[in-house]
Design an enzyme around this catalytic site. Structure first.
Site, PDB file in Angstrom:
ATOM      1  N   GLU A   1       0.836  -1.192   0.000  1.00  0.00           N
ATOM      2  CA  GLU A   1       0.000   0.000   0.000  1.00  0.00           C
ATOM      3  C   GLU A   1       0.876   1.249   0.000  1.00  0.00           C
ATOM      4  O   GLU A   1       1.694   1.436   0.887  1.00  0.00           O
ATOM      5  CB  GLU A   1      -0.888  -0.025   1.257  1.00  0.00           C
ATOM      6  CG  GLU A   1      -1.642   1.268   1.511  1.00  0.00           C
ATOM      7  CD  GLU A   1      -2.372   1.242   2.847  1.00  0.00           C
ATOM      8  OE1 GLU A   1      -2.252   0.247   3.588  1.00  0.00           O
ATOM      9  OE2 GLU A   1      -3.055   2.230   3.144  1.00  0.00           O
TER      10      GLU A   1
ATOM     11  N   ASP B   1      -0.978  -1.118   5.744  1.00  0.00           N
ATOM     12  CA  ASP B   1      -0.947  -0.561   7.092  1.00  0.00           C
ATOM     13  C   ASP B   1      -2.015  -1.217   7.945  1.00  0.00           C
ATOM     14  O   ASP B   1      -3.037  -1.667   7.435  1.00  0.00           O
ATOM     15  CB  ASP B   1      -1.257   0.953   7.052  1.00  0.00           C
ATOM     16  CG  ASP B   1      -0.159   1.730   6.347  1.00  0.00           C
ATOM     17  OD1 ASP B   1       0.964   1.193   6.248  1.00  0.00           O
ATOM     18  OD2 ASP B   1      -0.439   2.857   5.894  1.00  0.00           O
TER      19      ASP B   1
ATOM     20  N   ASP C   1      -4.360  -0.044   9.587  1.00  0.00           N
ATOM     21  CA  ASP C   1      -5.400   0.929   9.912  1.00  0.00           C
ATOM     22  C   ASP C   1      -6.601   0.725   8.985  1.00  0.00           C
ATOM     23  O   ASP C   1      -6.635  -0.214   8.197  1.00  0.00           O
ATOM     24  CB  ASP C   1      -4.855   2.365   9.800  1.00  0.00           C
ATOM     25  CG  ASP C   1      -4.384   2.678   8.380  1.00  0.00           C
ATOM     26  OD1 ASP C   1      -4.622   1.848   7.467  1.00  0.00           O
ATOM     27  OD2 ASP C   1      -3.785   3.744   8.173  1.00  0.00           O
TER      28      ASP C   1
ATOM     29  N   ASP D   1      -7.761   2.320   6.356  1.00  0.00           N
ATOM     30  CA  ASP D   1      -7.500   2.341   4.916  1.00  0.00           C
ATOM     31  C   ASP D   1      -6.846   1.046   4.464  1.00  0.00           C
ATOM     32  O   ASP D   1      -7.199   0.485   3.425  1.00  0.00           O
ATOM     33  CB  ASP D   1      -6.593   3.524   4.554  1.00  0.00           C
ATOM     34  CG  ASP D   1      -7.399   4.808   4.432  1.00  0.00           C
ATOM     35  OD1 ASP D   1      -8.643   4.709   4.339  1.00  0.00           O
ATOM     36  OD2 ASP D   1      -6.784   5.896   4.443  1.00  0.00           O
TER      37      ASP D   1
END
Ligand code: 0RA
Length: 634
Positions: free
Chosen positions: A424, A497, A499, A501
């Site tokens: 990403e 990540d 998180d 997203d």
């Protein structure tokens, strides 16, 4: 008397053999194996219903961890068996005894997972069987793997009939396992779909949860359930017919999606690997649509026929056969494939005739489905052409432009060891390029948001740059033409990540792979990377924690002053740290993606990636089963 003792010893030896090697009888002694015990007991009740006795089954998870299965069938026979034991004792203590008592009719277990109720008894700390029969209530109890605790006796009078079996799995054999309400309820719902008029209740006494399943047109309801979250093109079509003693029941419905899902069952047991009945169905439906198109002059230009894959685009179907025991043949390692040759021609002709009739009666639906099939054909041919051109290097410049500056290839060209990291963002991509072992690790940074593979057609997907790049990098085609054995990589690893997203990108990528490169998942080549959540520095010593539990554990085992950093993204790690924690095969952990149950995975992918938006956590937890590959090494 001597005879009685001899048989008793033999019986106990048989049960002891099951306890010594439970895996041979129920597959494993984990959660899955423990649920197998429930399926065994429930199957006996379902056999009763299939053969026309009873219409109600209750499955109760009790507070003490035991399970009760009750039915209103004829009741387990209690009379004396030639061995000097009661029939009920024989059924629950002698391996493979069940069949001897039910010679006629259909058997759920026929050739599949039926190992018998005695196996469940052998693996239970306690078992009680209560039979309502002949105006009486009979009871027998066993303990410690099938030893009689209370011999068969009458405990009351009743004019009802039925059987109640309660068993507590032996905790020495099944360690740290609990029964799952969801697992049991999902399976019972499937059973209820397949048996019209049967009511199945599932009750969890500990968690105060309950479900009740009852369908009058089960297959239709099954298809409606599978298509619940999709846009459909017409009402469910269903038909039933019997030929050569084989009963075929089928329900089907087209959706506006691009995938096909066909589930098949034989005597209420799922045939996970398909077999002759599925082949017959596919041939029959292809022929019916082709004949209709030809007879109504719907083919244009040089087109003269549709392929099976075109006819099945967007199709959801459930096939259920009832085959008498003497005709049953199963194949394959796990016996999940129907062999019975005649099931093919029977299913084909019933499907062909029924669909042909339906199309003639429902012109509008026929035209809608055929229009879709013809579009599918055009799109598939375009995709194949593009793929061939890519192979022959015709469109090389275009593809190279797509890939240029993005993919950092591995030096090795060996598809057996190479790994592709889908990373990403550009900055993490930079760290990954710096940290990797360039001999066998390739990095593909993904910049934009990945397109949702559930809502886009193959055509649209191919126009999406990120997807296009992935397809060309993996190099094994896409959709119908995907062939995992041609993959340039042994592992494709999604690295995002930790998180929201990152989670979203994971879901989008997993959806894409599930829909269009499923072979990669089936071959066990798709992984999620596990970057650490925390870094702990104790002066010279450094630790990484991958979960909150691990963080607590490290702090507990290493008292003293430390600084803790919570990583918010891959970009916060320098190349060395990223290598050490997430990419180095000797120290990293990967999560291997596998499809636990195709129909449920299918349902959930469409639920979550279709028009509804749901949080990823649920999806991750429920849709795909993750296997932790601790210290995974190449
Ligand atoms: C053998 C023969 C008969 C019934 C059963 C087994 C039977 C077993 C189970 C296990 C759970 N529920 C069950 N219900 C029935 C029928 C004998 C007869 O009445 O002719």
């Amino acid at each position: 008397m001597a005879k009685y003792d001899e048989t008793s010893i033999k019986i106990l030896e048989g049960l002891e053999a099951v306890r010594k090697r439970p895996g041979m009888y129920i597959g494993s002694t984990d959660k899955r194996g423990m649920h197998h015990l429930v399926w065994e007991i429930v199957d006996n009740s379902i056999d009763e219903v299939i053969n026309g006795y009873g219409n109600h089954i209750k499955v109760i998870i009790n507070k003490d961890g035991s399970v009760t299965v009750a039915d209103n069938g004829r009741g387990v026979p209690t009379g004396m068996h030639e061995s000097g034991k009661s029939a009920i004792e024989v059924i629950y203590t002698i391996l493979h005894a069940g069949g001897k008592f039910t010679e006629d009719g259909y058997k759920v277990s026929g050739g599949l997972h039926g190992v018998g109720a005695s196996v469940v008894n052998a693996l239970s700390k306690y078992m009680q069987v209560v039979s309502y029969r002949d105006g009486k209530i009979w009871m027998i109890e066993f303990e410690n793997g099938g030893k009689v605790k209370t011999p068969l006796k009458v405990i009351g009078k009743s004019n009802k009939t039925g059987t109640i079996v309660k068993f507590l799995p032996d905790s020495e054999i099944f360690k740290n396992c609990n029964f799952s309400f969801t697992t049991i309820a999902e399976r019972m719902q499937e059973t209820a779909f397949l048996q019209n008029g049967l009511t199945i209740e599932v009750i969890d006494e500990a968690d105060q949860k309950a479900e009740k399943y009852h369908y009058e047109n089960g297959l239709t309801s099954f298809v409606e359930y599978m298509n619940e979250d999709k846009e459909t093109l017409h009402k469910v079509i269903n038909f039933t017919n019997t030929k050569e003693k084989i009963e075929v029941a089928i329900a089907l419905q087209y959706t506006n999606t691009y995938n096909e899902s066909i589930l098949s069952f034989v005597n209420n047991v799922k045939t996970v690997d398909g077999g002759s009945h599925e082949v017959g169905f596919k041939t029959g439906i292809t022929k019916a649509f082709n004949d209709y198109a030809k007879n109504n002059n719907l083919f244009k230009g040089k087109d003269t026929s549709l392929d099976g894959a075109d006819v099945r685009e967007g199709l959801t179907a459930v096939i259920s056969l009832k085959i008498p025991e003497e005709l049953l043949q199963f194949e394959g390692q796990t016996k999940g494939k129907l062999g019975t040759p005649i099931a093919r021609s029977v299913t084909e002709s019933i499907t062909y005739e029924s669909i042909k009739f339906f199309l003639e009666e429902n012109k509008e639906v026929a035209l809608t489905i055929l229009d879709k099939a013809m579009k599918s054909k055009v799109a598939r041919e375009a995709a194949r052409k593009a793929r061939e051109e890519a192979r022959n290097g015709k469109n090389k410049s275009k593809i190279e432009k797509n890939l240029s500056g993005k993919l950092a290839p591995a030096q090795s060209k060996n598809p057996k060891i190479n790994e592709l990291f889908l990373v990403e963002g550009n900055s993490a991509g930079g760290s990954a390029k710096g940290g990797r072992d360039r001999k066998f690790q390739a990095i593909l940074p993904l910049r934009g948001k990945v397109i949702n593979g559930e809502k886009a057609s193959l055509d649209e997907l191919l126009k999406n740059e990120e997807i296009n790049t992935i397809i060309h990098t993996v190099g094994a085609g896409v959709g119908q033409s995907f062939d995992a054995s041609e993959s340039n990589y042994d592992k494709v690893i999604i690295m995002t990540d930790a998180d929201v997203d990152g989670a979203h990108i994971q879901v989008l990528l997993l959806t894409f792979f599930y829909r269009y490169m499923r072979g990669l998942i089936e071959e066990g080549k798709l992984y999620l990377a596990m970057p650490p959540l925390y870094k702990l520095d104790y002066g010279k010593k450094r630790f990484y924690a991958y979960t909150d539990e691990e963080l607590a554990e490290i702090k507990n085992n290493n008292p003293g002053k430390c600084t803790i950093q919570r990583y918010k993204g891959l970009g916060e790690m320098n190349p060395e740290q990223l290598w050490e924690t997430t990419m180095n095969p000797d120290t990293r952990s990967l999560i291997r993606i596998n499809i636990n149950d195709a129909s449920l995975a299918e349902k959930r992918v469409s639920v979550l990636m279709g028009d509804k938006v749901e949080p990823r956590k649920d999806w991750i937890n429920e849709n795909v089963e993750f296997t932790m590959e601790d210290d995974y090494r190449v």
